[in-house]
Design an enzyme around this catalytic site. Structure first.
Site, PDB file in Angstrom:
ATOM      1  CB  VAL A 127      -6.475  11.648   2.421  1.00  0.00           C
ATOM      2  CG1 VAL A 127      -4.893  12.814   2.606  1.00  0.00           C
ATOM      3  CG2 VAL A 127      -7.663  12.436   1.494  1.00  0.00           C
ATOM      4  CD  GLU A 185      -4.866   4.868  -7.217  1.00  0.00           C
ATOM      5  OE1 GLU A 185      -6.514   4.619  -7.619  1.00  0.00           O
ATOM      6  OE2 GLU A 185      -4.558   4.561  -6.321  1.00  0.00           O
ATOM      7  CG  ASP A 196      -4.237   9.658  -5.978  1.00  0.00           C
ATOM      8  OD1 ASP A 196      -5.259   8.790  -5.812  1.00  0.00           O
ATOM      9  OD2 ASP A 196      -3.432   9.347  -5.159  1.00  0.00           O
ATOM     10  CE  LYS A 200      -4.594   9.821  -2.223  1.00  0.00           C
ATOM     11  NZ  LYS A 200      -3.475   9.236  -2.855  1.00  0.00           N
ATOM     12  N   GLY A 297      -0.008   1.500  -0.448  1.00  0.00           N
ATOM     13  CA  GLY A 297      -0.068  -0.086  -0.632  1.00  0.00           C
ATOM     14  C   GLY A 297      -1.018  -0.790   0.542  1.00  0.00           C
TER      15      GLY A 297
HETATM   16  N1  HSE Z   1      -1.999   5.497  -6.502  1.00  0.00           N
HETATM   17  C1  HSE Z   1      -2.466   5.913  -4.737  1.00  0.00           C
HETATM   18  C2  HSE Z   1      -0.326   6.798  -4.466  1.00  0.00           C
HETATM   19  C3  HSE Z   1      -2.189   5.185  -3.467  1.00  0.00           C
HETATM   20  O1  HSE Z   1      -0.257   6.601  -5.191  1.00  0.00           O
HETATM   21  O2  HSE Z   1      -0.840   7.410  -4.155  1.00  0.00           O
HETATM   22  C4  HSE Z   1      -2.806   5.006  -2.576  1.00  0.00           C
HETATM   23  O3  HSE Z   1      -3.593   6.414  -2.448  1.00  0.00           O
END
Ligand code: HSE
Length: 378
Positions: A127, A185, A196, A200, A297
């Site tokens: 997270v 992702e 996503d 989290k 990143g």
């Molecule tokens: N794809 C996710 C984002 C990567 O853009 O936050 C980090 O968890």
């Protein structure tokens, strides 16, 4: 010397390898001993890599090597990450991960195995990328009942919305930019459809409540329906739109959603721009606490992964207790009764409503013939 392994040599995995090598002295100072990568697991060939001898395609090389005490799982996805992690924990190795999908889906089981085997299963990078938030929530805020979490938890969607707001960019162009920068992702649907962020907020909610909050049961909307008209309407109403992972905790129950929300310019979360994440946590003793930083990143995420590896080396014989248990009964509050104010966009103007339930919002939307209705983050 602590021997470690890295599973997955993608964006994050290569960052983990580099930090262990480039910051070797700093890592050793903190871990109390040198850390050395003994294996890198990946199905691809890396024949040009300066340490190509480290690569293996067989997880059993790691599982059966007693010298390896800590493994970073940065493969992403559920399978085979789940099977590999379970086997490694059962073999008495600590595992650290950035894999929010795995932690949100199988975390309860994997944490129980780690406890039984007296090893660590740590997931700071799952997270907020490089932002320290899992440990602060579990440890530094341990004296509080957490009452609310509102977070910009996905860098890709924050980047896209920021580009739409500031540069009038189309959704598609901004998404391609985010993918090129390595934020998105593998399947960007997980970002833009909100899954996503959902994983989290499920992880944060489970930590805050101490029991598993099932990500499958969190109502989740992405940003695919946000238009440049919504952007203009939000600006005119004195705020911005952000994809928010939201959770409220009361009387042992959790209300949670992931959705685009309207945020007034005065709110601290309105200034979290670009790929950055911001997480506003409210505790009954501490009040509001804000966590801010790079949420995606290569090196920011790898920074959190390596910190967990360091912690696992330090806590090799006395595990860190960070996690949650299975709940007894339903943890979810009645979502139908939950009220929010809404920013309604009509043909020529917009209005912010009184607090409404979802059913009341639908009725009001029809009555006003509104084009969109976006919850307000108060
Ligand atoms: N794809 C996710 C984002 C990567 O853009 O936050 C980090 O968890």
């Amino acid at each position: 010397m602590a021997k470690v392994a890295i599973m997955g040599y993608g964006t994050v995995g290569s960052g983990v390898y580099e930090i262990i090598k480039d910051n070797a002295c700093r890592v050793a100072e903190n871990a109390g001993e040198m850390m050395e990568t003994k294996y890198i697991l990946d199905i691809r060939d890396f024949d040009d890599h300066p340490e190509k001898h480290l690569f293996t395609k067989d997880v059993n090389d790691i599982i059966n090597d007693d010298e390896v005490s800590v493994v970073a799982e940065v493969m992403g996805g559920l399978h085979p990450a789940y099977e590999f992690t379970k086997s490694l924990l059962l073999a008495g190795k600590s595992v650290v991960t950035s894999n929010k999908e795995l932690v949100a889906t199988y975390g309860t089981e994997l944490l129980a195995i780690a406890e039984e085997k007296n090893v660590n299963y740590l997931f700071e990078a799952s997270v907020g990328g490089g932002i320290p938030v899992i440990r602060p929530l579990s440890r530094c805020l341990a004296a509080n009942n957490i009452t609310r979490i509102a977070g910009i938890l996905n860098g890709t969607t924050n980047y896209i919305l920021y580009q739409m707001f500031t540069n009038n960019k189309s959704f598609e162009t901004a998404l391609s930019d985010a993918q090129a920068k390595g934020y998105a992702e593998r399947n960007p649907a997980a970002d833009i459809e909100g899954h996503d962020a959902c994983r989290k907020i499920a992880i944060l909610s489970s930590l805050a409540s101490g029991v598993e909050v099932d990500c499958e049961k969190i109502a989740t909307e992405g940003i695919v329906d946000i238009t440049l008209d919504d952007v203009k309407c939000a600006e005119a109403a004195g705020g911005v739109i952000k994809l928010i992972g939201y959770a409220e905790f009361e009387d042992g129950k959790v209300y949670s959603h992931v959705a685009p929300m309207f945020i007034k310019n005065e709110n601290m979360l309105s200034g979290i721009n670009d790929v950055y994440n911001g997480i506003l946590i409210t505790g009954d003793a501490v009040g509001d606490v804000m966590f801010y930083g790079a949420g995606a990143g290569k090196l920011p995420t790898a920074s959190a992964v390596v910190a967990d590896m360091v912690d696992s080396v330090i806590h090799a014989s006395r595990r860190k207790i960070i996690g949650w248990k299975k709940p007894e009964g339903d943890v979810f509050a009645d979502a139908a009764a939950k009220k929010f104010r809404y920013l309604m966009r009509c043909e020529l103007n917009s209005t912010i409503t009184e607090p409404l339930t979802m059913a009341e919002c639908d009725a009001m939307k029809e009555k006003l013939n509104a084009k969109s209705a976006i919850r307000v983050l108060d």
